[in-house]
Scaffold this motif. Sequence first.
Motif, short mmCIF file in Angstrom:
data_model
loop_
_atom_site.label_atom_id
_atom_site.label_comp_id
_atom_site.label_asym_id
_atom_site.label_seq_id
_atom_site.Cartn_x
_atom_site.Cartn_y
_atom_site.Cartn_z
N ARG B 6 0.83 -1.20 0.00
CA ARG B 6 0.00 0.00 0.00
C ARG B 6 0.86 1.25 0.00
NH1 ARG B 6 -3.44 -2.23 3.89
NH2 ARG B 6 -2.41 -1.01 5.50
N LEU B 7 2.02 1.14 0.62
CA LEU B 7 2.87 2.31 0.82
C LEU B 7 3.52 2.78 -0.49
CD1 LEU B 7 3.76 3.94 3.33
CD2 LEU B 7 5.88 2.61 3.30
N VAL B 8 3.77 1.87 -1.41
CA VAL B 8 4.53 2.22 -2.61
C VAL B 8 3.88 3.35 -3.42
CG1 VAL B 8 5.37 1.35 -4.83
CG2 VAL B 8 5.81 0.08 -2.75
N VAL B 110 12.70 6.59 -3.64
CA VAL B 110 12.09 6.80 -2.32
C VAL B 110 10.96 5.78 -2.12
CG1 VAL B 110 10.63 8.38 -0.98
CG2 VAL B 110 12.74 9.22 -2.02
N ALA B 111 10.23 5.49 -3.21
CA ALA B 111 9.10 4.56 -3.09
C ALA B 111 9.53 3.09 -3.13
CB ALA B 111 8.11 4.82 -4.23
N TRP B 112 10.74 2.85 -3.59
CA TRP B 112 11.21 1.45 -3.75
C TRP B 112 11.17 0.72 -2.41
CZ3 TRP B 112 12.78 -0.52 -8.50
CH2 TRP B 112 13.32 -1.81 -8.47
N ALA B 122 21.47 3.26 0.88
CA ALA B 122 22.21 2.79 -0.30
C ALA B 122 21.49 3.19 -1.59
CB ALA B 122 22.37 1.28 -0.23
N LEU B 123 20.16 3.06 -1.58
CA LEU B 123 19.38 3.44 -2.77
C LEU B 123 19.54 4.92 -3.08
CD1 LEU B 123 15.90 1.69 -2.53
CD2 LEU B 123 17.51 1.56 -4.41
N GLY B 189 17.57 0.48 -8.52
CA GLY B 189 16.85 -0.25 -7.48
C GLY B 189 17.15 -1.73 -7.51
N LEU B 190 17.16 -2.32 -8.71
CA LEU B 190 17.43 -3.76 -8.83
C LEU B 190 18.85 -4.10 -8.40
CD1 LEU B 190 15.65 -4.37 -12.24
CD2 LEU B 190 15.03 -5.44 -10.08
N VAL B 191 19.81 -3.27 -8.83
CA VAL B 191 21.21 -3.54 -8.50
C VAL B 191 21.45 -3.39 -7.00
CG1 VAL B 191 23.58 -2.69 -8.79
CG2 VAL B 191 22.11 -2.99 -10.78
#
Lengths: 163, 223
Positions: B6-8, B110-112, B122-123, B189-191
């Motif tokens: 829900r937060l994303v 921020v949403a990740w 780190a993101l 984000g994936l890395v």
Amino acid sequence: MRRGGIRFVALFALIFGGLQLALVKTRAPVADWLVAAPAGWALAHALPDDRIAVHANEVRSARVRLNILPGCEGTELFFLLVAAVLAFPAPWRAKLVGLALGLPLVFALNVVRVATLYVTVRNLPARFELVHGYVAPTAFVALVGVFFWCWTARASRREHAPI
Amino acid sequence: MKYEKRLVPLALLGAYVLLTFAAFWIGDHYVAAWLPLLKNETQWLLPRGLLCDSLSLLTRNAERLIEVHAVTTMQMPFDASVLPAGVRLKTSTLQAYLLSHVVIVYAILVAWPVTHWRGRVALLLSGVPCVFLTTSLDIPFVLAGLAQNLILGQFAPERASGDPLVLYYSFMHGGGRVALAICGALLTGLVVTRFQSRAPETDVGRRVNSSAQKRHDVEATAR
């Protein structure tokens, strides 16, 4: 590495790139019929006193003249949605549902974008830069992103439903 | 986990709104810091015989622009005519377009979904090189492409539509920059989540991966 994620990004970039490049190469006058005409129609009904007319890519009234130039048509919203839905690993039926719901939404958002720009020029000209440069190019992308997120939640749930 | 899902969208929209208004109100300083690098990159991309004289911020018709002043340093021959040396030309793009990279990349980061604050740090730190790269692949190309388009439009219009720099400029200007920033943020984000070795898989990654795995299984069974 999360291969599914990388594959999704690669496919997304490939599909978006192909669609965008096709538009750039053909120079199709999409602004006229995809954006200007429907936005002009909506504005003419919402603001009848303005006597709004549409000429090709221009929405014009006695008070405002809005020129939708190449690059400002908002076609990227359509392409982003199509690329994201097609690239996501979901059954074709779910993809069709995503496009069937998403494309009309994007169309409506694009009309809202142009109508908002018109109203901004008309009523708040000092805020045109904020709306035209900062909000309009990305706000609707964020909204399409939220739609996509919700669609993936549904598509993934269906995928994992017991048969 | 439900809370995370829900937060994303809420985090995405909230971060987007905050970043957009921050970009509008204090973006000038950020863009000004980019100018020296933009000038070098634009000079590198400009066709031979064209010198990037200056690159500056200015306001025109109530919109803030990044404007390049260029000058021809030698004659530039075309099929039917010649562009003489010493001719000045200027091209510009909206300052907001440069800022859109920060807004899009950081709204996504921020949403990740992450499970630990270290992952978030780190993101956010990894977003810096991402924004650097996506901005560098956009604005200098747009400014140089505009200059090339201006010259070819005047002296060799038949070549303008097929010129790679003009094509790339049209691609970026027509929405490519948004896709570029999104791809950059997703890859970041994936890395980063990959290197958060102990962190459990994020929700978006799980959706993509499990959906892909399921399809693979179905295909394998069908064979």
